[in-house]
Scaffold this motif. Structure first.
Motif, PDB file in Angstrom:
ATOM      1  N   VAL A  31       0.808  -1.281  -0.058  1.00  0.00           N
ATOM      2  CA  VAL A  31      -0.145   0.007   0.120  1.00  0.00           C
ATOM      3  C   VAL A  31       0.951   1.213   0.004  1.00  0.00           C
ATOM      4  N   ASP A  32       1.713   1.262   0.839  1.00  0.00           N
ATOM      5  CA  ASP A  32       2.832   2.631   1.015  1.00  0.00           C
ATOM      6  C   ASP A  32       3.438   2.463  -0.590  1.00  0.00           C
ATOM      7  N   LYS A  33       3.810   1.669  -0.906  1.00  0.00           N
ATOM      8  CA  LYS A  33       4.383   1.707  -2.492  1.00  0.00           C
ATOM      9  C   LYS A  33       3.522   2.176  -3.337  1.00  0.00           C
ATOM     10  N   VAL A  34       2.200   1.561  -3.529  1.00  0.00           N
ATOM     11  CA  VAL A  34       1.479   1.737  -4.665  1.00  0.00           C
ATOM     12  C   VAL A  34       0.480   2.946  -4.524  1.00  0.00           C
ATOM     13  N   GLU A  35      -0.083   3.118  -3.404  1.00  0.00           N
ATOM     14  CA  GLU A  35      -1.332   4.277  -3.317  1.00  0.00           C
ATOM     15  C   GLU A  35      -0.934   5.547  -3.705  1.00  0.00           C
ATOM     16  N   PRO A  36       0.419   6.021  -3.845  1.00  0.00           N
ATOM     17  CA  PRO A  36       0.428   7.181  -4.420  1.00  0.00           C
ATOM     18  C   PRO A  36       0.073   7.213  -5.951  1.00  0.00           C
ATOM     19  N   ALA A  37       0.178   6.131  -6.524  1.00  0.00           N
ATOM     20  CA  ALA A  37      -0.139   6.205  -8.198  1.00  0.00           C
ATOM     21  C   ALA A  37      -1.520   5.569  -8.460  1.00  0.00           C
ATOM     22  N   VAL A  38      -2.434   5.405  -7.178  1.00  0.00           N
ATOM     23  CA  VAL A  38      -3.870   4.975  -7.547  1.00  0.00           C
ATOM     24  C   VAL A  38      -4.745   6.074  -7.428  1.00  0.00           C
ATOM     25  N   VAL A  39      -5.519   6.480  -8.186  1.00  0.00           N
ATOM     26  CA  VAL A  39      -6.419   7.577  -8.304  1.00  0.00           C
ATOM     27  C   VAL A  39      -7.844   7.242  -8.314  1.00  0.00           C
ATOM     28  N   GLN A  40      -8.666   8.184  -7.945  1.00  0.00           N
ATOM     29  CA  GLN A  40     -10.128   7.811  -8.020  1.00  0.00           C
ATOM     30  C   GLN A  40     -10.593   8.952  -9.326  1.00  0.00           C
TER      31      GLN A  40
ATOM     32  N   THR B 202     -12.863  14.016 -14.126  1.00  0.00           N
ATOM     33  CA  THR B 202     -12.028  14.532 -13.043  1.00  0.00           C
ATOM     34  C   THR B 202     -11.105  13.523 -12.312  1.00  0.00           C
ATOM     35  N   VAL B 203      -9.842  13.536 -11.991  1.00  0.00           N
ATOM     36  CA  VAL B 203      -9.079  12.736 -11.488  1.00  0.00           C
ATOM     37  C   VAL B 203      -8.446  13.203 -10.299  1.00  0.00           C
ATOM     38  N   SER B 204      -8.455  12.502  -9.060  1.00  0.00           N
ATOM     39  CA  SER B 204      -8.214  12.824  -7.666  1.00  0.00           C
ATOM     40  C   SER B 204      -7.173  12.134  -7.222  1.00  0.00           C
ATOM     41  N   PHE B 205      -5.932  12.547  -7.108  1.00  0.00           N
ATOM     42  CA  PHE B 205      -4.806  11.749  -6.204  1.00  0.00           C
ATOM     43  C   PHE B 205      -4.939  11.585  -4.900  1.00  0.00           C
ATOM     44  N   SER B 206      -4.019  10.668  -4.380  1.00  0.00           N
ATOM     45  CA  SER B 206      -4.025  10.464  -2.841  1.00  0.00           C
ATOM     46  C   SER B 206      -3.586  11.538  -2.133  1.00  0.00           C
ATOM     47  N   ASP B 207      -2.799  12.396  -2.630  1.00  0.00           N
ATOM     48  CA  ASP B 207      -2.232  13.731  -1.851  1.00  0.00           C
ATOM     49  C   ASP B 207      -3.165  14.674  -1.890  1.00  0.00           C
TER      50      ASP B 207
ATOM     51  N   GLU C  54     -12.570   6.237  -0.535  1.00  0.00           N
ATOM     52  CA  GLU C  54     -11.407   6.264  -1.136  1.00  0.00           C
ATOM     53  C   GLU C  54     -10.266   5.477  -0.380  1.00  0.00           C
ATOM     54  N   LYS C  55      -9.340   5.202  -1.107  1.00  0.00           N
ATOM     55  CA  LYS C  55      -8.049   4.424  -0.713  1.00  0.00           C
ATOM     56  C   LYS C  55      -8.319   3.057   0.005  1.00  0.00           C
TER      57      LYS C  55
END
Length: 428
Positions: free
Chosen positions: A99-108, A173-178, A232-233
Motif C-alpha cells: 500500500v505504501d508503495k502503490v497508493e500514491p499512483a492510484v487515483v479516483q 476528473t482525477v483525484s490523487f491520494s495527496d 477512497e483508498k
C-alpha cells in the motif's frame, strides 16, 4: 510445636511489634473506634514478610499456591509475552508495504454526463398538442455521475482505467491520494477489452510497476486498491482464485480476454483499479463481478491491458483481429449428430478440437480456404480445445499476421495460413 530461639535483634523487633499492638488496643478502648487504615498497613507488611519467607513451602498450602498463581497470571496478562501495548514492527506486513508503495499512483476517477430524455414523436403532432394543452411532456435533461478507479502508468500523466468508467462522459476528473484534483481527457477507449487511457496535464507523477500476468498462478496473494462506492483508498486482500476465465464465465458478449479471478473484495467503484501481487506489481485491472455472488471478482490481465493501452496512446483506437467463423467445441455428442445428418458430405473423425460451424462469405477465413466442418486442432503449434482459446490466440497474433492453422478435414490433416483482418464494426 517446634520452638524457635530468637537472638537479641529478633527479640528487639518483636518487642516493638508487641508495644505497637498494646498501644493500639489502649487507643481503641479510649476512643471507641478502630483505626483500620493504620492497622492495615503494618499487617500488610507482616503478611508480605510471611509470604516471602514461606514461598518455598507453598506445596503444603494448596490455597496459598492457587492465590499465588492467580496473582502471577493477572500480572502476566497485563503485558502478554512481555510485549508493550504499542505498535511494533511486527504489526506491519507485506500488505502495508504494498500500500505504501502503490497508493500514491492510484487515483479516483469521477465522471459526469448529461442524459437527455426526448419527447415521444407523437406529441409533436399539433392535434395532440391542442388536445393535451399545457400537459404535453417536455424534453428533460439530467446529469449522471459515476466514480471509478485508475492507476498511473506513465509519469507524464497517462492513467489506465476501464472503458466503462469513462464511456460517454462529458467531464472526467482525477483525484490523487495527496488531495490534488485535475481535469482529465480520454485519449482512447476500447469497449471490446474494456480498457481506456486518461491523460492529465501533470508531470513527474508516481507510477506503478507492472508484472507479467502470464506468471500469475492460482493461490498467490492478490491485493486490490480502489474507491469502492466512493470510499477512497480502500484496500482489500485475497488470493488469485483462477486464471484464464473465459468470456462465458462472466456473461460478456464479445470480450476476448482471459480474466483473472480473485476473491479479494471488489465492488462498484473498484473498476479500473489495480490488482497487485505481494511485491506491489500490477497483475490485472479490476473490471467485473458476478451479481449476487460473494468473493468472485475479475481482472483484465495486465499484459492484455498494457498492449491495448499502447495502441490507444499511439493510435487512439484498437484494431482487433477477425477471422469470420462461427465455432463450437467438438464433443462426442456433436460428432455423432453431425455424422448422422442425412445428405451430408461431412464426416468427422477427430476426437478433439474446435468445429467450424460456419464461414462468413468474403471473410479472412473464407479467403484462406477454411470450410464449415473443418476441425481446428492447433494454432501456431498450440493445441486448442475451446473457442475462447482460439479467440485469444488470434487476438494475440494481431491484424495481418500469418497465423498457422492445423485442421482435420474428413479424416485428413490440412495446414493453412490465415491472415486475420480488422474486426468490422458490425458482423453477421
Amino acid at each position: 510445636m517446634k520452638k524457635i530461639r530468637l537472638n537479641n535483634k529478633q527479640n528487639y523487633i518483636w518487642l516493638k511489634i508487641d508495644a505497637f499492638f498494646r498501644k493500639s488496643t489502649i487507643l481503641d478502648q479510649l476512643s471507641g473506634t478502630k483505626p483500620a487504615t493504620y492497622l492495615l498497613l503494618p499487617l500488610i507488611g507482616v503478611g508480605m514478610a510471611f509470604l516471602s519467607s514461606c514461598s518455598t513451602d507453598l506445596s503444603r498450602n494448596p490455597q496459598a499456591s492457587r492465590e499465588t498463581d492467580t496473582a502471577q497470571a493477572i500480572q502476566e496478562s497485563a503485558t502478554p509475552n512481555n510485549r508493550p501495548l504499542v505498535p511494533t514492527p511486527e504489526d506491519t506486513n507485506f500488505v502495508v508495504a504494498v500500500v505504501d508503495k502503490v497508493e500514491p499512483a492510484v487515483v479516483q476517477i469521477n465522471t459526469a454526463r448529461t442524459v437527455r430524455r426526448e419527447v415521444p414523436e407523437i406529441f409533436n403532432d399539433p392535434f395532440y398538442q391542442r388536445f393535451f394543452g399545457q400537459q404535453v411532456p417536455q424534453a428533460q435533461e439530467r446529469v449522471v455521475r459515476g466514480v471509478g478507479s485508475g492507476f498511473v502508468i506513465n509519469s507524464n500523466g497517462q492513467i489506465l482505467t476501464n472503458a466503462h468508467v469513462v464511456n460517454n462522459a462529458d467531464t472526467v476528473t482525477v483525484s490523487f491520494s495527496d488531495g490534488r484534483t485535475v481535469q482529465g481527457k480520454v485519449l482512447g477507449q476500447d469497449t471490446v477489452s474494456d480498457i481506456a487511457v486518461v491523460q492529465v496535464p501533470t508531470n513527474n507523477l508516481p507510477t506503478v510497476e507492472l508484472a507479467k500476468s502470464g506468471q500469475v498462478q492460482p493461490g498467490q496473494w492478490a491485493i486490490a486498491i480502489g474507491n469502492p462506492l466512493g470510499l477512497e483508498k480502500t484496500v482489500t486482500v485475497g488470493v488469485v482464485s483462477a486464471t484464464d476465465r473465459s468470456i462465458s464465465d462472466i456473461s460478456s458478449s464479445d470480450s476476448r480476454v482471459a480474466y483473472i479471478q480473485t476473491d479479494a473484495a471488489i465492488n462498484p467503484g473498484n473498476s479500473g483499479g489495480p490488482l497487485l501481487n505481494a511485491r506491489g506489481q500490477v497483475i490485472g485491472v479490476n473490471t467485473a463481478i458476478i451479481r449476487g455472488a460473494q468473493g468472485i471478482g475479475f481482472a483484465i490481465p495486465i499484459d492484455t491491458a498494457q498492449r491495448i493501452a499502447q495502441q490507444l496512446i499511439t493510435q487512439g483506437k484498437v484494431e482487433h483481429p477477425y477471422l469470420g467463423i462461427q465455432m463450437i467445441p467438438l464433443t462426442p455428442e456433436v460428432k455423432q449428430r453431425i455424422n448422422n445428418l442425412p445428405n451430408s458430405n461431412i464426416r468427422l473423425q477427430a476426437e478433439r478440437g474446435i468445429l467450424i460451424a460456419r464461414v462468413l462469405r468474403g471473410s479472412p477465413a473464407d479467403r484462406a480456404g477454411l470450410l464449415a466442418g473443418d476441425v481446428i486442432q492447433e494454432i501456431n503449434n498450440q493445441p486448442v480445445t475451446t473457442a475462447n482459446a482460439v479467440q485469444q490466440l488470434i487476438e494475440q497474433s494481431g491484424v495481418g499476421a500469418n497465423v498457422q492453422m492445423q485442421l482435420q478435414r474428413n479424416g485428413k490433416t490440412v495446414q493453412l495460413t490465415v491472415q486475420p483482418g480488422p474486426r468490422p464494426a458490425t458482423t453477421e
